[in-house]
Design an enzyme around this catalytic site. Structure first.
Site, PDB file in Angstrom:
ATOM      1  N   GLU A  20      28.819 -35.166 -57.527  1.00 38.49           N
ATOM      2  CA  GLU A  20      29.735 -34.189 -58.117  1.00 38.49           C
ATOM      3  C   GLU A  20      29.250 -32.760 -57.867  1.00 38.49           C
ATOM      4  O   GLU A  20      30.034 -31.818 -57.857  1.00 38.49           O
ATOM      5  CB  GLU A  20      29.834 -34.459 -59.628  1.00 38.49           C
ATOM      6  CG  GLU A  20      31.198 -34.187 -60.216  1.00 38.49           C
ATOM      7  CD  GLU A  20      31.346 -34.741 -61.621  1.00 38.49           C
ATOM      8  OE1 GLU A  20      32.012 -35.772 -61.779  1.00 38.49           O
ATOM      9  OE2 GLU A  20      30.794 -34.150 -62.571  1.00 38.49           O
ATOM     10  N   LYS A  65      43.563 -37.257 -62.396  1.00 40.51           N
ATOM     11  CA  LYS A  65      43.994 -37.149 -63.799  1.00 40.51           C
ATOM     12  C   LYS A  65      45.441 -36.670 -63.863  1.00 40.51           C
ATOM     13  O   LYS A  65      46.261 -37.204 -64.607  1.00 40.51           O
ATOM     14  CB  LYS A  65      43.132 -36.147 -64.567  1.00 40.51           C
ATOM     15  CG  LYS A  65      41.722 -36.595 -64.806  1.00 40.51           C
ATOM     16  CD  LYS A  65      40.995 -35.569 -65.674  1.00 40.51           C
ATOM     17  CE  LYS A  65      39.510 -35.789 -65.647  1.00 40.51           C
ATOM     18  NZ  LYS A  65      38.757 -34.682 -66.224  1.00 40.51           N
ATOM     19  N   HIS A  67      18.833 -58.789 -49.688  1.00 46.00           N
ATOM     20  CA  HIS A  67      19.487 -60.051 -49.324  1.00 46.00           C
ATOM     21  C   HIS A  67      21.003 -59.896 -49.226  1.00 46.00           C
ATOM     22  O   HIS A  67      21.724 -60.881 -49.094  1.00 46.00           O
ATOM     23  CB  HIS A  67      19.111 -61.138 -50.334  1.00 46.00           C
ATOM     24  CG  HIS A  67      17.632 -61.392 -50.348  1.00 46.00           C
ATOM     25  ND1 HIS A  67      17.030 -62.438 -49.688  1.00 46.00           N
ATOM     26  CD2 HIS A  67      16.611 -60.668 -50.892  1.00 46.00           C
ATOM     27  CE1 HIS A  67      15.717 -62.368 -49.843  1.00 46.00           C
ATOM     28  NE2 HIS A  67      15.444 -61.298 -50.577  1.00 46.00           N
TER      29      HIS A  67
HETATM   30  O1  PA5 Z   1      29.944 -33.846 -65.251  1.00 41.67           O
HETATM   31  C1  PA5 Z   1      31.066 -33.685 -65.699  1.00 41.67           C
HETATM   32  O2  PA5 Z   1      31.506 -32.568 -65.960  1.00 41.67           O
HETATM   33  C2  PA5 Z   1      31.983 -34.871 -65.958  1.00 41.67           C
HETATM   34  O3  PA5 Z   1      31.408 -36.065 -65.576  1.00 41.67           O
HETATM   35  C3  PA5 Z   1      32.295 -34.947 -67.444  1.00 41.67           C
HETATM   36  O4  PA5 Z   1      31.100 -35.082 -68.159  1.00 41.67           O
HETATM   37  C4  PA5 Z   1      33.217 -36.120 -67.750  1.00 41.67           C
HETATM   38  O5  PA5 Z   1      34.409 -35.978 -67.042  1.00 41.67           O
HETATM   39  C5  PA5 Z   1      33.518 -36.170 -69.236  1.00 41.67           C
HETATM   40  O6  PA5 Z   1      34.038 -34.959 -69.688  1.00 41.67           O
HETATM   41  P1  PA5 Z   1      34.088 -34.612 -71.223  1.00 41.67           P
HETATM   42  O7  PA5 Z   1      32.711 -34.527 -71.731  1.00 41.67           O
HETATM   43  O8  PA5 Z   1      34.806 -33.306 -71.293  1.00 41.67           O
HETATM   44  O9  PA5 Z   1      34.857 -35.723 -71.893  1.00 41.67           O
END
Ligand code: PA5
Length: 448
Positions: free
Chosen positions: A289, A424, A310
């Site tokens: 990310e 989303k 394996h």
């Molecule tokens: O790293 C990030 O920003 C994402 O993985 C969020 O943590 C994830 O989408 C969850 O978001 P939130 O904490 O707003 O529910």
């Protein structure tokens, strides 16, 4: 001095000394950008100073909440997804023995996870399982509006209200969320749930040393003080040492970026202990990310050896040559197993008599490192003396810092995630959420 060591002895032959030096210089510049907070995404750099900044009072408040949960619950359901879930799970799974609770965990509750996917069977079985159990919920969401945890929390809150009554629910729900914004914060205020704050300047995947990670870890019976001590030790080292002094985060960032320029576009995180499988999941989110942007970035993958030798071993040894490996080595197990001699030697294993199982695992590791290097896969090694709270704290902070450095070297903003919104928005459109009517028409017209 941190306890973690890095070695590039199985990667060096793929690179020239000049390339390594150039990348180290870039890594040092990126480290300075990170420390001076002058790069893109600098409004989300709170995590850099976090271990050194957490106060004894903050930790005490978390321990008190953990003790409250332990006093009345057999289970704690941790509700969260992505950065609001993976850090806690990585630490808890790395430290929890598979078959028994250690002495230190006498007061622990069992941790269950929810809200990290939308599977109906999982959630309906979870609700049925909890029906006659004593449980609490730690709902974690920075935005307070993420669909997966919001749905799971709605279901669990209804069960809690039915089991314990609305008045008593506030003794069993702990909300970790934004200081003031979001639906979860509003709900928490309405019900009077105890709340823990996710700082504005810390993004999800860098939040393991905030209450996001610390409350579930404390409830699971582990020492958050020791975890923070380890992270603090690593923070001090990575802030004070330059690349030329042997800063291990800049070495890691420099070598992986040098290998990327040589076409090694996938990095596999390898561990030889199953306890680290969720650490790999956390690492994949952290690097994927942070770096996967604007058509760039090393793809983070993971395997568990010797298990996956394996199944994936053939590809790694002999498939397309776009792979590099980073191997996490844990030097000493907490408890070893000795292999003994058998008079009949029917299984042909007497040649191992007198050896420890850890020696066999280490030989598998060394043999694999040599084979993969010789097969065209450069391998980095990261060594920890053992697995405990301090070491896991060191390792997590090391990867966070190295990821910030590496992202800046690549020329991306390592602290945003614009790409995660697309799915989303399509899902909201398909489910008929208000405001998404036009998008629904558009996306459906593409699949007709
Ligand atoms: O790293 C990030 O920003 C994402 O993985 C969020 O943590 C994830 O989408 C969850 O978001 P939130 O904490 O707003 O529910």
């Amino acid at each position: 001095m941190s306890n973690l060591k890095i070695s590039d002895r199985f990667a060096k032959s793929f690179l020239t000394e000049t390339l390594i030096q150039n990348e180290l210089e870039k890594a040092e510049k990126a480290r300075q950008t990170l420390l001076q907070k002058t790069g893109p995404g600098n409004e989300f750099l709170g995590w850099v100073d976090l271990p050194g900044k957490i106060s004894g009072d903050d930790l005490q408040k978390l321990r008190v909440a953990a003790e409250t949960i332990q006093s009345h619950s057999q289970f704690l359901v941790v509700v969260g997804i992505g950065g609001s879930y993976l850090g806690a799970r990585a630490v808890i799974e790395a430290l929890t023995p598979e078959f028994s609770a250690p002495e230190t965990q006498k007061k622990s509750v069992k941790i269950i996870y929810a809200g990290h996917h939308l599977d109906a069977d999982y959630h309906s079985r979870l609700l049925a399982f909890l029906e006659n159990k004593e449980f609490s919920v730690n709902v974690i969401s920075k935005s307070g509006t993420t669909t997966e945890p919001a749905i799971a929390f709605r279901l669990l809150l209804s069960l809690l209200e039915r089991k314990y009554g609305r008045e008593n629910v506030k003794k069993r729900v702990f909300a970790t969320t934004d200081r003031e914004k979001g639906a979860l914060k509003q709900l928490a205020d309405e019900y009077g749930f105890p709340t823990f704050v996710i700082p504005d300047d810390v993004g999800g995947r860098y939040s393991v040393f905030t209450p996001v990670g610390l409350l579930p870890i404390a409830a699971a019976g582990f020492s958050i003080n020791k975890l923070i001590d380890g992270a603090k030790q690593m923070e001090t080292e990575l802030k004070s040492k330059s690349a030329s002094d042997g800063n291990i985060a800049t070495i890691y960032a420099a070598i992986r970026n040098a290998l990327y320029t040589k076409g090694k576009k996938t990095e596999i995180l390898v561990s030889y202990t199953p306890a680290l499988s969720f650490l790999s999941e956390w690492w994949k989110q952290l690097f994927g990310e942070s770096e996967g942007k604007t058509g760039k970035g090393i793809f983070p993958a993971s395997v568990q050896f010797t298990t996956d030798l394996h199944s994936m071993g053939q590809y790694i040894q002999d498939g397309e040559r776009l792979l590099m490996e980073t191997v996490i080595k844990v030097e000493a197990p907490k408890q070893d197993v000795y292999l003994t001699e058998k008079p009949d030697d029917r299984d042909g294993l007497n040649y191992l008599a007198g050896k420890k199982l850890s020696e066999v695992n280490q030989s598998a590791m060394l043999g694999t490192l040599i084979a993969h290097r010789d097969g065209g896969v450069p391998c980095l090694e990261i060594t920890l003396p053992t697995l405990n709270e301090e070491m896991v704290g060191e390792l997590l902070y090391f990867f966070e810092f190295a990821c910030g450095v590496s992202g800046y070297m690549l020329g991306v903003n390592p602290f945003d995630q614009p790409g995660v919104e697309d799915y989303k928005n399509n899902m909201f459109a398909l489910l008929g959420k208000k405001g998404f009517e036009k998008r629904k028409e558009e996306i459906l017209s593409h699949i007709r």
